[in-house]
Design an enzyme around this catalytic site. Structure first.
Site, PDB file in Angstrom:
ATOM      1  N   ASP A  55       6.897  12.805  13.221  1.00 26.85           N
ATOM      2  CA  ASP A  55       6.921  14.004  12.395  1.00 26.85           C
ATOM      3  C   ASP A  55       5.762  13.884  11.407  1.00 26.85           C
ATOM      4  O   ASP A  55       5.823  13.122  10.456  1.00 26.85           O
ATOM      5  CB  ASP A  55       8.267  14.103  11.656  1.00 26.85           C
ATOM      6  N   LYS A 103       2.424  23.118   5.534  1.00 30.57           N
ATOM      7  CA  LYS A 103       2.076  22.106   4.541  1.00 30.57           C
ATOM      8  C   LYS A 103       0.552  21.929   4.496  1.00 30.57           C
ATOM      9  O   LYS A 103      -0.072  22.182   3.494  1.00 30.57           O
ATOM     10  CB  LYS A 103       2.742  20.761   4.864  1.00 30.57           C
ATOM     11  N   TRP A 161      13.873  13.984   5.483  1.00 28.81           N
ATOM     12  CA  TRP A 161      13.471  14.588   6.759  1.00 28.81           C
ATOM     13  C   TRP A 161      13.904  13.734   7.925  1.00 28.81           C
ATOM     14  O   TRP A 161      14.370  14.252   8.941  1.00 28.81           O
ATOM     15  CB  TRP A 161      11.976  14.908   6.776  1.00 28.81           C
TER      16      TRP A 161
END
Ligand SMILES: *Cc1c(COP(=O)(O)O)cnc(C)c1O
Length: 360
Positions: free
Chosen positions: A172, A196, A102
């Site tokens: 993030d 998530k 990511w």
């Protein structure tokens, strides 16, 4: 019908109580005679749903008054672009910490808008640890410092908050937001896709300090300017109304569970069960440095990789799904977000014991 234990990394399992309430309210929300999906986003019913969701999120995370909460779309992936577009603010470069898949995508996108200085990286050990702060090469003139609090694929989590002085810290938090208390005032911006640990896919949450808003790059589309959304209470255009409603139900559920401190204990207990088993096993292996293991995503491999398929098949027959690891890591990954009950983790560990006894 029996519900499965869903170990998916995202979209992920939701609290059963939330799904039941949504089902009950599906045709008629609070006597309005309509589903939330059918409501005008500017009507008083939906406005109250959105306002309550924001108020509950602010309460859960103790978000200071000088931060805006933006309810957006486009996923965390669009934030990879919106962050440099909005936060470079005339500066030449930004610092990024490279910890896996990511972070890599965030870096790649930021490079389109400015210079990226990779201040630290764990690539030397296949992204299996979080680089210690002492090793970071920060630039005091950077526009911001970006890091990924939890690498969902690698299963590496920062259990500490980086210190960046006056340079805004950007995080993030897609896969560990709301899993424990955080001091929002240490951050310039926090962002997370909802699918998530919050709610359905389609909603993206951005928490941003007000003074960082309003200095976008020239010719930025209005939709990519935080100011547009901040000035319009996230209703410049039609927001993801149903996602906001479900997220609001999840926030209410979190409050009923005792808030984020209680969630942290619940998550630590669950992760401890699984890691304790992995540590004594001679058949299953955790690839991540102990100090940096994620409480949310637990990758592990089998000593005999040729048994991966059999392991997954057996899990499925016992009502446990989505345990296959990401293709870049291989093996297995158990995602055990807030909504995964401890019974799910116990069932997984029991199955792993049994599997090891048979094949180890
Ligand atoms: C899933 C994930 C993303 C990408 O989210 P999208 O909403 O699919 O764009 C980014 N960062 C992290 C840490 C993630 O877990």
């Amino acid at each position: 019908m029996a519900r499965v234990f869903n170990f998916s990394a995202g979209p992920a399992t939701l609290p059963e109580a939330v799904l039941k309430q949504a089902a009950e309210e599906m045709l008629d929300w609070h006597g309005s005679g309509q589903s939330v999906m059918e409501m005008s986003h500017r009507g008083k019913e939906f406005m109250s749903i959105a306002a309550q969701a924001e108020a509950d999120l602010r309460e859960l995370m103790a978000i200071p008054a000088n931060y805006k909460v933006l309810l957006l779309q486009g996923g965390a992936s669009l934030q990879f672009a919106m962050i440099p577009i909005n936060l470079l603010r005339g500066k030449a470069s930004a610092d990024y910490v490279h910890t896996g898949e990511w972070a890599k995508k965030a870096i790649k996108e930021a490079k389109q808008y400015g210079q990226v200085n990779v201040a630290a990286s764990s690539e030397d050990k296949s992204f299996t640890y979080a680089p210690a702060q002492e090793t970071w090469k920060l630039d005091k003139d950077a526009a911001y410092v970006h890091y990924t609090a939890n690498e969902t694929i690698g299963g590496v989590e920062f259990h500490w908050v980086p210190q960046t002085g006056d340079v805004p810290l950007v995080c993030d938090m897609s896969s560990n937001i709301l899993s424990r208390p955080v001091d929002v005032s240490k951050y310039g911006l926090i962002y997370a896709g909802a699918q998530k640990n919050i709610g359905p896919a389609g909603l993206t949450i951005v928490i941003v300090r007000e003074d960082l808003i309003g200095q976008v790059l020239p010719k930025t589309p209005v939709m990519l300017d935080y100011k547009t959304h901040a000035e319009n209470e996230s209703m410049y255009n039609t927001p993801p109304t149903y996602g906001i409603y479900i997220a609001g139900l999840v926030f209410e559920w979190l409050k009923q569970q005792g808030g984020l401190a209680a969630m942290e204990k619940h998550n630590r207990d669950k992760a401890a069960l699984l890691y304790a088993f992995l540590d004594q096993s001679r058949f299953f292996v955790s690839p991540v440095a102990k100090a940096d293991r994620s409480l949310m995503n637990v990758p592990f491999t089998l000593k005999k990789a040729e048994l991966d398929e059999e392991f997954l098949k057996g899990a499925k027959s016992r009502g446990m799904i989505q345990l296959k690891g990401h293709r870049s890591v291989g093996g297995m990954r158990a995602s055990i977000y807030n909504a995964m009950p401890v019974e799910g983790v116990r069932a997984l560990v029991d199955y792993m014991k049994e599997f090891e006894a048979k094949h180890g």
